[in-house]
Design a protein around this motif. Structure first.
Motif, PDB file in Angstrom:
ATOM      1  N   ARG A   1       0.912  -1.101   0.070  1.00 37.77           N
ATOM      2  CA  ARG A   1       0.024   0.034  -0.078  1.00 37.77           C
ATOM      3  C   ARG A   1       0.890   1.295   0.059  1.00 37.77           C
ATOM      4  O   ARG A   1       0.311   2.241  -0.287  1.00 37.77           O
ATOM      5  CB  ARG A   1      -0.945  -0.059   1.152  1.00 37.77           C
ATOM      6  N   ARG A   2       2.141   1.194   0.179  1.00 33.98           N
ATOM      7  CA  ARG A   2       2.988   2.216   0.282  1.00 33.98           C
ATOM      8  C   ARG A   2       4.001   2.336  -1.234  1.00 33.98           C
ATOM      9  O   ARG A   2       4.621   3.091  -1.246  1.00 33.98           O
ATOM     10  CB  ARG A   2       3.975   2.247   1.499  1.00 33.98           C
ATOM     11  N   VAL A   3       3.468   1.673  -2.139  1.00 31.93           N
ATOM     12  CA  VAL A   3       4.036   1.641  -3.360  1.00 31.93           C
ATOM     13  C   VAL A   3       3.166   2.515  -4.280  1.00 31.93           C
ATOM     14  O   VAL A   3       1.924   2.603  -4.373  1.00 31.93           O
ATOM     15  CB  VAL A   3       4.022   0.156  -4.100  1.00 31.93           C
TER      16      VAL A   3
ATOM     17  N   VAL B   1      -3.673  -3.841  -7.555  1.00 30.42           N
ATOM     18  CA  VAL B   1      -4.407  -4.135  -8.873  1.00 30.42           C
ATOM     19  C   VAL B   1      -4.259  -2.626  -9.397  1.00 30.42           C
ATOM     20  O   VAL B   1      -5.134  -1.654  -8.797  1.00 30.42           O
ATOM     21  CB  VAL B   1      -5.981  -4.666  -8.572  1.00 30.42           C
ATOM     22  N   VAL B   2      -3.816  -2.518 -10.738  1.00 26.95           N
ATOM     23  CA  VAL B   2      -3.730  -1.366 -11.353  1.00 26.95           C
ATOM     24  C   VAL B   2      -4.508  -1.421 -12.606  1.00 26.95           C
ATOM     25  O   VAL B   2      -4.185  -2.344 -13.333  1.00 26.95           O
ATOM     26  CB  VAL B   2      -2.267  -0.969 -11.536  1.00 26.95           C
ATOM     27  N   GLY B   3      -5.157  -0.298 -13.075  1.00 29.16           N
ATOM     28  CA  GLY B   3      -5.755  -0.057 -14.312  1.00 29.16           C
ATOM     29  C   GLY B   3      -5.135   0.981 -15.076  1.00 29.16           C
ATOM     30  O   GLY B   3      -4.758   2.009 -14.331  1.00 29.16           O
TER      31      GLY B   3
ATOM     32  N   TYR C   1      -6.357  -0.611  -6.415  1.00 30.06           N
ATOM     33  CA  TYR C   1      -7.116  -1.503  -5.600  1.00 30.06           C
ATOM     34  C   TYR C   1      -6.488  -2.440  -4.806  1.00 30.06           C
ATOM     35  O   TYR C   1      -5.395  -2.735  -5.667  1.00 30.06           O
ATOM     36  CB  TYR C   1      -8.285  -2.096  -6.286  1.00 30.06           C
ATOM     37  N   TYR C   2      -6.758  -2.790  -3.797  1.00 33.24           N
ATOM     38  CA  TYR C   2      -5.977  -3.876  -3.088  1.00 33.24           C
ATOM     39  C   TYR C   2      -6.625  -4.917  -2.450  1.00 33.24           C
ATOM     40  O   TYR C   2      -7.776  -4.796  -1.926  1.00 33.24           O
ATOM     41  CB  TYR C   2      -5.141  -3.001  -1.883  1.00 33.24           C
TER      42      TYR C   2
END
Length: 251
Positions: A77-79, A142-144, A129-130
């Motif tokens: 979450r810190r990325v 999760v990256v869009g 999203y995580y």
């Protein structure tokens, strides 16, 4: 007499014996009628040679280590999602003969994302999203990413041995993205009017990657809101300091 026919005769004789023994006894066993014989699948063209290539290239089963991206305690979450995408773009530009797992999608507008963070106007990287996708109790990222011509790229990442690793990457004319349990479900435009493709990506512990485990073409129907039987993934803009929920005061 072959074995299957012999078994059928034995079943018939047994059923007749039950009927005879039960005559005049209202409380006895009764036949439920003839049982259909189970028929196995029939193989067509058994002499066909083995396939020489995969039926369709999903670009699945490939993983990619994102170099230069770390986080304290491997807290995903810190990325910064934008930093991840930029690092992959730089790696792809520096290596024309990139590995199969390296993204080949052309991303436009990364300069509009600013120095850090997502959600800014014109930035193609959507809010992250995580969700725990591999069942280890830790969230994955999760990256869009919006692509030209109405395409959307979806990528998933996890920390493995202190290295950020892309475990899923695909792009399509995607209608929606959902998470059900630990599956990432993509709905995309089909080439048949009134239908859509639905592909479910699931974690495979042997491949150590997300694989497209179910691929369907479905008739579209009015949207309904299904009951939530799983915790929903959380979507938050990137922040350098993770947010915390205040605890209840001590009694």
């Amino acid at each position: 007499m072959n074995l299957r026919r012999a078994c059928s005769v034995a079943v018939a004789v047994g059923a007749a014996a039950v009927l005879v023994g039960g005559c005049g006894d209202s409380g006895g066993l009764r036949s439920a009628g003839p049982t259909p014989t189970a028929v196995g699948p029939a193989r067509l063209w058994p002499t066909l040679p083995p396939a020489s290539a995969a039926a369709q290239d999903y670009d699945s089963g490939h993983t990619e280590v994102v170099k230069g991206i770390t986080a304290p305690g491997d807290d995903i979450r810190r990325v910064d999602p934008v930093a991840v995408v930029r690092a992959q773009e730089a790696a792809a530009a520096a290596s024309p003969s990139a590995s199969p797992g390296t993204s080949k999608d052309k991303i436009v507008g990364l300069a509009d994302c600013g120095a850090k963070g997502t959600g800014k106007s014109g930035c193609p990287v959507l809010n992250a999203y995580y969700q725990d996708l591999n069942g280890d109790g830790k969230d994955e990222l999760v990256v869009g990413i919006r692509l030209p011509k109405g395409q959307l790229a979806v990528r998933c990442y996890m920390f493995e041995q202190h290295r950020l690793t892309q475990i899923m990457g695909t792009s399509d004319a995607i209608v929606s993205v959902e998470i059900a349990g630990r599956d990432v479900i993509l709905r995309s435009v089909a080439d048949l009017p009134g239908y859509e493709y639905r592909t479910a990506w699931s974690w495979d512990s042997h491949q150590r990657a997300m694989l497209p485990t179910r691929d369907e073409i479905l008739r579209t129907a009015p949207a309904t809101v299904p009951p939530r039987s799983h915790p929903s993934p959380t979507a938050v803009p990137y922040a350098a300091t993770p947010t915390t929920t205040p605890s209840a005061p001590a009694p």
